[in-house]
Design an enzyme around this catalytic site. Structure first.
Site, PDB file in Angstrom:
ATOM      1  N   ASP A   1       0.850  -1.197   0.000  1.00  0.00           N
ATOM      2  CA  ASP A   1       0.000   0.000   0.000  1.00  0.00           C
ATOM      3  C   ASP A   1       0.891   1.255   0.000  1.00  0.00           C
ATOM      4  OD1 ASP A   1      -2.306   1.572   0.312  1.00  0.00           O
ATOM      5  OD2 ASP A   1      -2.354   1.323   2.493  1.00  0.00           O
TER       6      ASP A   1
ATOM      7  N   HIS B   1      -9.582   4.847  -0.869  1.00  0.00           N
ATOM      8  CA  HIS B   1      -8.786   4.827   0.371  1.00  0.00           C
ATOM      9  C   HIS B   1      -9.622   5.450   1.482  1.00  0.00           C
ATOM     10  CE1 HIS B   1      -4.559   3.776  -0.943  1.00  0.00           C
ATOM     11  NE2 HIS B   1      -5.310   3.611  -2.016  1.00  0.00           N
TER      12      HIS B   1
ATOM     13  N   THR C   1      -7.894   2.026   9.783  1.00  0.00           N
ATOM     14  CA  THR C   1      -8.150   2.532  11.135  1.00  0.00           C
ATOM     15  C   THR C   1      -9.074   1.628  11.954  1.00  0.00           C
ATOM     16  OG1 THR C   1      -7.879   4.755  10.273  1.00  0.00           O
ATOM     17  CG2 THR C   1      -8.968   4.567  12.411  1.00  0.00           C
TER      18      THR C   1
HETATM   19  P1  13P Z   1      -8.555   4.136   6.901  1.00  0.00           P
HETATM   20  O1  13P Z   1      -7.460   4.016   7.911  1.00  0.00           O
HETATM   21  O2  13P Z   1      -9.249   5.434   6.994  1.00  0.00           O
HETATM   22  O3  13P Z   1      -9.466   2.965   6.905  1.00  0.00           O
HETATM   23  O4  13P Z   1      -7.827   4.129   5.481  1.00  0.00           O
HETATM   24  C1  13P Z   1      -6.982   3.071   5.131  1.00  0.00           C
HETATM   25  C2  13P Z   1      -6.267   3.352   3.866  1.00  0.00           C
HETATM   26  O5  13P Z   1      -6.756   4.029   3.003  1.00  0.00           O
HETATM   27  C3  13P Z   1      -4.941   2.749   3.704  1.00  0.00           C
HETATM   28  O6  13P Z   1      -4.375   3.064   2.487  1.00  0.00           O
END
Ligand code: 13P
Length: 312
Positions: free
Chosen positions: A90, A239, A264
């Site tokens: 990522d 994302h 998150t």
């Molecule tokens: P969140 O932490 O808001 O779920 O986003 C994750 C993300 O986009 C990782 O690339």
């Protein structure tokens, strides 16, 4: 091995994602912020027969407990299940959330050498021409190894350490949203496989007290998404997947969002369980339950692996 499992296990991730896009089947991508999350996520995929990606970003390694791209690959090799999952690198930013230039080239090469199944180059803080140039370079390196590439256009805010503008202001102004014409040009010129777009989504915080707080409930501008998908024709990525209003998520999937990144929400569940029970297996159970809940009641995609295999 059952037919559908064998079919998925043999398919390339690029093909799986193209099929998912064509049939509007969501492939969620779960961020591994701590290594013990790997078997927990895979367990939830097995229980629900759902295909998903496991992914790891630089902040998962530098700010949380993912340790290294190698450590996550080793955990995936040990616990992963090829008929239900693949491993994605990522966010490799060219300029990071602190405004610092990053040695993106080495990080991408590291993932390619380790055998990641897809990588993400994030040149979204660069001018369009430069983002195109860097992305093209990564596409050429990755495709030579049969690895697919995600890139980003537009500003998905939230990882920066300073305060964000109020969410309603971001949403109403459309500031930083991906420009549909630029997106069309970007996909044509780079040959990128999947594109991460900004349509009202924001990342959960990764620093300070905000990283433990509940995320703002984001909305999505579906009309804007329709314009982007009309110009691009490749799987689109959302994302900042934690905490988006469900009705928007389901509508976005119907209009071309094929991958949603979730960090998150599952990280906070893991950390909270660990704080409370001081036991890694309790934290793993909490993550497995959360992932299962997201799949079954939020995305409503339980059993997606069988459907994907049918269309492959
Ligand atoms: P969140 O932490 O808001 O779920 O986003 C994750 C993300 O986009 C990782 O690339």
């Amino acid at each position: 091995m059952e037919d559908w499992k064998e079919k998925l296990a043999k398919a390339s991730l690029c093909d799986i994602m193209r099929t998912a896009f064509a049939h509007r089947i969501l492939v969620p991508a779960f961020n591994v912020a701590y290594l013990p999350m790997v078997p927990a996520i895979v367990e939830a995929l097995r229980r629900t027969e759902t295909f998903a990606l496991l992914e790891v970003s630089r902040p998962d390694i530098t700010r949380f407990g993912a340790q290294s791209f190698r450590a996550v690959k080793e955990a995936f090799d040990e616990f992963g299940d090829f008929s239900l999952s693949r491993l994605h690198q990522d966010h490799v930013p060219v300029i990071d959330e602190e405004g610092q230039f990053v040695d993106w080239s080495s990080l991408i090469d590291e993932a390619l050498e380790l055998g990641y199944h897809s990588v993400m180059i994030d040149g979204s803080r660069l001018p369009l021409e430069e983002n195109i140039k860097v992305t093209k370079e990564v596409v050429s390196r990755a495709h030579a190894r049969g690895v697919c590439v995600e890139a980003e256009l537009g500003a998905v805010l939230g990882h920066e350490s300073g305060p964000l503008p109020p969410y309603e202001e971001i949403f109403a102004s459309g500031k930083g949203f991906t420009n549909p014409e630029d997106a069309g040009r970007f996909v044509r010129e780079t040959g990128v496989d999947w594109l991460s777009v900004a349509i009202g989504n924001i990342h959960g915080a990764i620093t300070g007290a905000a990283k433990d707080a509940k995320k703002v409930e984001a909305r999505l501008n579906i009309e804007h998404l329709k314009k982007i998908v009309a110009q691009t024709g490749v799987p689109l990525v959302l994302h900042g997947g934690s905490g988006i209003k469900k009705e928007y998520v389901l509508e976005a999937i119907r209009h071309g969002i094929t991958k949603i990144n979730v960090g998150t929400e599952i990280r906070q569940v893991y950390e909270a369980a660990l704080r409370k029970e001081r036991d890694t297996s309790a934290a793993q159970r909490a993550v497995a339950e959360k992932v299962e809940e997201l799949i079954v009641t939020y995305y409503e995609i339980q059993g997606s692996a069988r459907r994907l295999a049918e269309y492959l």
